[in-house]
Motif scaffolding. Sequence first.
Motif, PDB file in Angstrom:
ATOM      1  N   SER A   1       7.788   2.136  -9.561  1.00  0.00           N
ATOM      2  CA  SER A   1       7.743   2.357 -11.003  1.00  0.00           C
ATOM      3  C   SER A   1       9.137   2.645 -11.548  1.00  0.00           C
ATOM      4  O   SER A   1      10.022   3.126 -10.829  1.00  0.00           O
ATOM      5  CB  SER A   1       6.814   3.532 -11.331  1.00  0.00           C
ATOM      6  OG  SER A   1       7.382   4.747 -10.877  1.00  0.00           O
TER       7      SER A   1
ATOM      8  N   LYS B   1       0.826  -1.199   0.000  1.00  0.00           N
ATOM      9  CA  LYS B   1       0.000   0.000   0.000  1.00  0.00           C
ATOM     10  C   LYS B   1       0.866   1.257   0.000  1.00  0.00           C
ATOM     11  O   LYS B   1       0.559   2.231  -0.697  1.00  0.00           O
ATOM     12  CB  LYS B   1      -0.914  -0.018   1.220  1.00  0.00           C
ATOM     13  CG  LYS B   1      -1.914   1.124   1.270  1.00  0.00           C
ATOM     14  CD  LYS B   1      -2.824   1.008   2.484  1.00  0.00           C
ATOM     15  CE  LYS B   1      -3.810   2.173   2.541  1.00  0.00           C
ATOM     16  NZ  LYS B   1      -4.699   2.064   3.735  1.00  0.00           N
ATOM     17  N   ASP B   2       1.958   1.216   0.766  1.00  0.00           N
ATOM     18  CA  ASP B   2       2.883   2.366   0.808  1.00  0.00           C
ATOM     19  C   ASP B   2       3.526   2.589  -0.562  1.00  0.00           C
ATOM     20  O   ASP B   2       3.657   3.723  -1.019  1.00  0.00           O
ATOM     21  CB  ASP B   2       3.975   2.134   1.846  1.00  0.00           C
ATOM     22  CG  ASP B   2       3.427   2.040   3.265  1.00  0.00           C
ATOM     23  OD1 ASP B   2       2.418   2.699   3.553  1.00  0.00           O
ATOM     24  OD2 ASP B   2       4.019   1.295   4.063  1.00  0.00           O
TER      25      ASP B   2
ATOM     26  N   ALA C   1       2.345   1.769  -3.471  1.00  0.00           N
ATOM     27  CA  ALA C   1       1.346   2.329  -4.379  1.00  0.00           C
ATOM     28  C   ALA C   1       1.163   3.823  -4.128  1.00  0.00           C
ATOM     29  O   ALA C   1       1.033   4.616  -5.075  1.00  0.00           O
ATOM     30  CB  ALA C   1       0.016   1.595  -4.193  1.00  0.00           C
ATOM     31  N   LEU C   2       1.193   4.215  -2.854  1.00  0.00           N
ATOM     32  CA  LEU C   2       1.073   5.638  -2.519  1.00  0.00           C
ATOM     33  C   LEU C   2       2.262   6.430  -3.054  1.00  0.00           C
ATOM     34  O   LEU C   2       2.095   7.533  -3.596  1.00  0.00           O
ATOM     35  CB  LEU C   2       0.971   5.801  -1.002  1.00  0.00           C
ATOM     36  CG  LEU C   2       0.958   7.244  -0.470  1.00  0.00           C
ATOM     37  CD1 LEU C   2      -0.262   7.994  -1.004  1.00  0.00           C
ATOM     38  CD2 LEU C   2       0.976   7.257   1.051  1.00  0.00           C
TER      39      LEU C   2
ATOM     40  N   ALA D   1       3.740  10.292  -9.508  1.00  0.00           N
ATOM     41  CA  ALA D   1       3.115  10.446 -10.831  1.00  0.00           C
ATOM     42  C   ALA D   1       2.302  11.726 -10.915  1.00  0.00           C
ATOM     43  O   ALA D   1       2.184  12.329 -11.996  1.00  0.00           O
ATOM     44  CB  ALA D   1       2.235   9.234 -11.129  1.00  0.00           C
ATOM     45  N   ALA D   2       1.749  12.175  -9.792  1.00  0.00           N
ATOM     46  CA  ALA D   2       0.902  13.372  -9.789  1.00  0.00           C
ATOM     47  C   ALA D   2       1.710  14.668  -9.810  1.00  0.00           C
ATOM     48  O   ALA D   2       1.159  15.740 -10.098  1.00  0.00           O
ATOM     49  CB  ALA D   2      -0.006  13.356  -8.558  1.00  0.00           C
TER      50      ALA D   2
ATOM     51  N   ASN E   1       4.165   5.628  -5.654  1.00  0.00           N
ATOM     52  CA  ASN E   1       4.031   5.686  -7.114  1.00  0.00           C
ATOM     53  C   ASN E   1       3.016   6.743  -7.540  1.00  0.00           C
ATOM     54  O   ASN E   1       3.267   7.546  -8.450  1.00  0.00           O
ATOM     55  CB  ASN E   1       3.604   4.321  -7.653  1.00  0.00           C
ATOM     56  CG  ASN E   1       4.735   3.303  -7.638  1.00  0.00           C
ATOM     57  OD1 ASN E   1       5.911   3.665  -7.647  1.00  0.00           O
ATOM     58  ND2 ASN E   1       4.383   2.027  -7.601  1.00  0.00           N
ATOM     59  N   ASP E   2       1.866   6.765  -6.873  1.00  0.00           N
ATOM     60  CA  ASP E   2       0.802   7.695  -7.247  1.00  0.00           C
ATOM     61  C   ASP E   2       1.190   9.146  -6.942  1.00  0.00           C
ATOM     62  O   ASP E   2       0.894  10.056  -7.729  1.00  0.00           O
ATOM     63  CB  ASP E   2      -0.488   7.339  -6.505  1.00  0.00           C
ATOM     64  CG  ASP E   2      -1.084   6.012  -6.947  1.00  0.00           C
ATOM     65  OD1 ASP E   2      -0.696   5.545  -8.038  1.00  0.00           O
ATOM     66  OD2 ASP E   2      -1.912   5.450  -6.204  1.00  0.00           O
ATOM     67  N   THR E   3       1.842   9.366  -5.796  1.00  0.00           N
ATOM     68  CA  THR E   3       2.232  10.726  -5.405  1.00  0.00           C
ATOM     69  C   THR E   3       3.255  11.298  -6.371  1.00  0.00           C
ATOM     70  O   THR E   3       3.161  12.466  -6.777  1.00  0.00           O
ATOM     71  CB  THR E   3       2.807  10.734  -3.972  1.00  0.00           C
ATOM     72  OG1 THR E   3       1.858  10.162  -3.072  1.00  0.00           O
ATOM     73  CG2 THR E   3       3.126  12.153  -3.526  1.00  0.00           C
TER      74      THR E   3
END
Length: 392
Positions: free
Chosen positions: A324, A289-290, A292-293, A299-300, A295-297
Amino acid sequence: MEGDFIKINKWLLPLSWLYGLVVGIRNALFEMGILKSHAFDVPVISVGNITVGGTGKTPHVEYLIRLLQDRWQVAVLSRGYKRKTSGFLVADDSTNACDIGDEPFQMKKKFPKVTVAVDRKRVHGIEELTSSNNNLDVILLDDAFQHRYVKPGINILLVDYHRLIIYDKLLPAGRMREPLTGKNRADIVIVTKCPQDLRPMEFRVITKALDLYPYQHLFFTTLEYGTLSPVFKDMKPVKDSMELKDLKSLHCLLLSGIASPRQLIEDLKPHVAQLEPLSFADHHNFSAKDIALINDTFAALPSPKCIVTTEKDAARIVTLKGLSDDIKKNIYSLPVHISFMLNQEEKFNENIIGYVRKNSRNSILVKRKNDHQSQDCHHSGDRPRTISFRNN
């Protein structure tokens, strides 16, 4: 200003009183000799604190390594916090951060010729180190100020400028692990993480407020940052290295799992176009979960961008699965060094080098030989020898 990171939970002060009673009894048992402190024939230098949270132990231990490693054989002994092994373990080329912990792994990677070992029982760890290496000259104890079963020759207490112990309270209301009187065991007190523009009056105010004994030496250090290097060197990073000035046009994600990230956040802000802190607990084990967070942060974030992390965190991040490729090509570790203020570096170095020189194993053998010859000539009785910085 000093003490500006302190937050006291006043409603927990009654529990702090109970906690202080327990700690006080423990310290009293050591003072009375009911609990034993062990001294050793090899020079032992302890570096630690009496607060929860980072005071800069690792960069100060690394400073000592750089100071001593060219003259003597140095070993570092740490508890190995949150490692997945147990007992005494000496690091080698195949050891990873899970085996010995983040900070010991970082030090072994940076100083491969230095012996790095971990053992929760420091007395046992020192006995193992000295019995397996007769040429060992000095042992550095990482985070051992409160480990009173060992009696070091030099006891170094680190105090965070932003969390000065004179303003703090005992756990759980504050962050102190023992009463303020614990500072009296220190031979050297270092106020760490000082602003580089600290004024002379502030030095004097802190010196007076700490109220140290004449036998105690007070120093002030500040943090300095080195060249950023890629965490994943085999992923063809965007740049082979970067200086802080190279971050000026970048949107930066600061990824950290350290006790006190606030100082790092404040220091990096002026050097980047945008800073996005993503902080986890100290020694945090990253979950799916960390990841994924993360990666998403990242990417944004708008381009151009990068990720900055600490050397300690990099030791764990490099083993993570699921990051990633974009992150792996853009993540850099930021080394931290310490610098002495008030032109105190030479004085500090002389204190440390003088202690090790006088108490190294070779010097001790010569002393014993001379003492033995003197006893044969003059029939004098046995004279006990204590390795102590205060006696030197």
